[in-house]
Design an enzyme around this catalytic site. Structure first.
Site, PDB file in Angstrom:
ATOM      1  N   SER A 168      -1.590 -12.391  39.976  1.00 28.56           N
ATOM      2  CA  SER A 168      -2.190 -11.606  38.897  1.00 28.56           C
ATOM      3  C   SER A 168      -1.192 -11.085  37.872  1.00 28.56           C
ATOM      4  O   SER A 168      -1.601 -10.499  36.871  1.00 28.56           O
ATOM      5  CB  SER A 168      -2.994 -10.438  39.478  1.00 28.56           C
ATOM      6  OG  SER A 168      -4.252 -10.884  39.923  1.00 28.56           O
ATOM      7  N   LYS A 183      -1.870 -11.985  34.268  1.00 21.39           N
ATOM      8  CA  LYS A 183      -2.686 -11.203  33.334  1.00 21.39           C
ATOM      9  C   LYS A 183      -1.839 -10.406  32.352  1.00 21.39           C
ATOM     10  O   LYS A 183      -2.352  -9.948  31.322  1.00 21.39           O
ATOM     11  CB  LYS A 183      -3.607 -10.267  34.121  1.00 21.39           C
ATOM     12  CG  LYS A 183      -4.616 -10.989  35.004  1.00 21.39           C
ATOM     13  CD  LYS A 183      -5.525 -10.011  35.713  1.00 21.39           C
ATOM     14  CE  LYS A 183      -6.574 -10.711  36.559  1.00 21.39           C
ATOM     15  NZ  LYS A 183      -6.059 -11.187  37.850  1.00 21.39           N
ATOM     16  N   SER A 232      -7.804  -5.438  38.111  1.00 23.71           N
ATOM     17  CA  SER A 232      -7.284  -6.802  38.040  1.00 23.71           C
ATOM     18  C   SER A 232      -8.430  -7.808  38.016  1.00 23.71           C
ATOM     19  O   SER A 232      -8.430  -8.793  38.745  1.00 23.71           O
ATOM     20  CB  SER A 232      -6.347  -7.091  39.226  1.00 23.71           C
ATOM     21  OG  SER A 232      -5.546  -8.222  38.947  1.00 23.71           O
TER      22      SER A 232
END
Length: 475
Positions: free
Chosen positions: A67, A70, A127
């Site tokens: 993640s 991102k 997230s």
């Protein structure tokens, strides 16, 4: 005959057993290799004011970003906001593809939308994979094209060890990065978009009646920590990028491949405690050159995107922190942050509305013997979005700070002003407007997004108190 047949069956059984044992051994070895790759940790600590590397452990080793991906999705989102292409209230449509992404996610139904700000908040706290994909589709026309834009932007920022394949960090064997590159991205986010950086320190927000809490447990636990992002898949291990500001000192630290959320957090805390006193109180912090131009996809002419260039996990990794990290971290109550110690940002849940699907990206163009999709210009998009290849010209009252004979010069002035007065321009969007003077084209550097004449004049007065020349004008 019977003895011969018995012998044949016996030999066949033995051979089959040997084959099965061999296959099992190979499988175990492969699993061990994948496990070893996941377990290999890497880390780096950088003085964010001087660029000096204070600590490094295999910082250029290839890793799965999970993640942390991102962070780049948000970088491109902030870039679009700063250039006036989108605003905090621009609807983000959720396609069937975005809506179907694996948890964790916001849970928006296909065909509905949420404002850009809610998508951002859901990414920095929860997230949310669906929100990341939806933003990617909004900005790139398709997630594949957006991934190319992400990789191109990475090259422009000097992240030469990174390739992106999607907007959210869900498992893809061709998506990889390094601790060093993630540190550069962390520094760039603060330097280039200080007006939006505060989103990363948000620990929770209210979406309608639902309270959504964040994953970053170092917020509030370690003095000065103000972001940035956690990440986890089974193949990547536990990742974390942290930014820390304490007085005149700043650092960015990255830990990748942690064996648990708790051990990762403890390692990060130890690095911050050890190296923060060694950072400099001098330096302007302008370490990462901002990539110019409106079309980052052009940089892909020199980028080779391998399809199987990272170690491939033997099974599909579990996605994101809440699947494993929450179970692990919740065992240690001392790490839990009392959310009541920080005001909760309340966001009214916007009634979702059906939106038109984004148009597919244009046909791919050839670049270095590889098809590279052009920067998408959706033919059907939310009304607030200006086409990517043109300058957005907000209506209403704006504040002009300067003009320049070049567009890049005007954009540099916008960036400089944003850094000098981040609070004054927190809700404003920078843009450029071309005008002709005696046959020569110049570019005005302006900030839009002011709701009234009084708001624009008030902002200009605040800028003047900071020795920044400006004037308010109705456009």
């Amino acid at each position: 005959m019977r003895q011969a047949l018995t012998g044949f069956v016996s030999k066949s059984s033995f051979s089959l057993k040997a084959i099965m044992i061999a296959v099992l051994a190979v499988t175990v070895i492969a699993a061990d290799v994948a496990s070893a790759l996941a377990a290999r940790s890497s880390a780096i600590v950088i003085d964010a004011k001087t660029g000096k590397v204070l600590y490094s452990a295999d910082a250029n080793g290839r890793r799965y970003p999970a993640s942390l991906t991102k962070m780049m999705t948000l970088y491109l989102t902030f870039e679009a906001m700063a250039k006036g292409r989108i605003t905090r209230n621009t609807p983000v449509p959720f396609s069937a593809h975005a809506s179907a992404e694996a948890p964790t996610k916001l849970g928006v139904r296909a065909g509905s939308s949420v404002p850009v700000e809610i998508a951002i908040l859901s990414i920095v706290t929860k997230s949310a994979n669906d929100s990341a994909t939806a933003l990617g589709e909004l900005l790139g026309g398709s997630e594949d094209n957006f991934a190319r834009m992400m990789t191109a932007k990475a090259r422009q920022l000097g992240m030469n060890g990174t390739v992106f394949r999607n907007a959210n960090g869900l498992p893809d064997p061709g998506q990889f990065t390094t601790a060093h590159d993630m540190a550069m991205l962390g520094i760039a986010l603060r330097e280039h978009y200080p007006q939006y950086y505060g989103y990363f320190s948000q620990r929770s927000f209210l979406y309608g009646r639902q309270r959504i809490n964040g994953h970053n447990r170092l917020l509030g636990r370690i003095k000065g920590v103000d972001g940035i992002k956690t990440g986890y898949t089974r193949a990547s291990g536990f990742n974390l990028v942290s930014s820390v500001a304490d007085g005149d000192r700043r650092l960015v630290a990255v830990v990748m491949g942690g064996t648990s959320g708790r051990s990762r957090d403890n390692q990060m805390a130890s690095l911050i405690t050890t190296y923060m006193p060694r950072t400099s109180t001098r330096g302007n912090g302008n370490l990462i050159a901002k990539a110019g131009g409106d079309n980052p996809i052009k940089a892909l002419a020199k980028v080779f995107l391998p399809k199987q260039d990272a170690p491939t996990p033997d099974d599909k990794p579990v996605t994101d922190d809440t699947v494993v990290a929450s179970a692990d971290d919740s065992q240690d109550d001392s790490q839990q942050v009392a959310e009541e110690t920080k005001p909760v940002l309340q966001v009214k849940k916007v009634k979702t509305v059906a939106v038109a699907a984004m148009a597919p990206a244009p046909k791919a163009e050839q670049a270095t013997s590889q098809a590279v999709t052009a920067y998408a210009e959706p033919t059907t998009a939310a009304p607030a979005i200006d086409p990517v290849k043109t300058s957005s010209v907000p209506s209403g009252w704006v504040v002009q700070v300067a003009s320049s004979p070049t567009k890049s010069g005007a954009e540099a002035l916008l960036d400089k002003t944003s850094k000098q007065a981040p609070k004054v321009l927190a809700d404003a969007s920078g843009f450029t407007v071309a005008f002709d003077n005696d046959g020569t084209t110049y570019y005005r550097a302006r900030f839009g997004g002011f709701g009234s004449k009084d708001a624009a004049w008030k902002a200009c007065d605040a800028l003047k108190r900071k020795k920044i020349s400006c004037y308010a004008v109705q456009q």
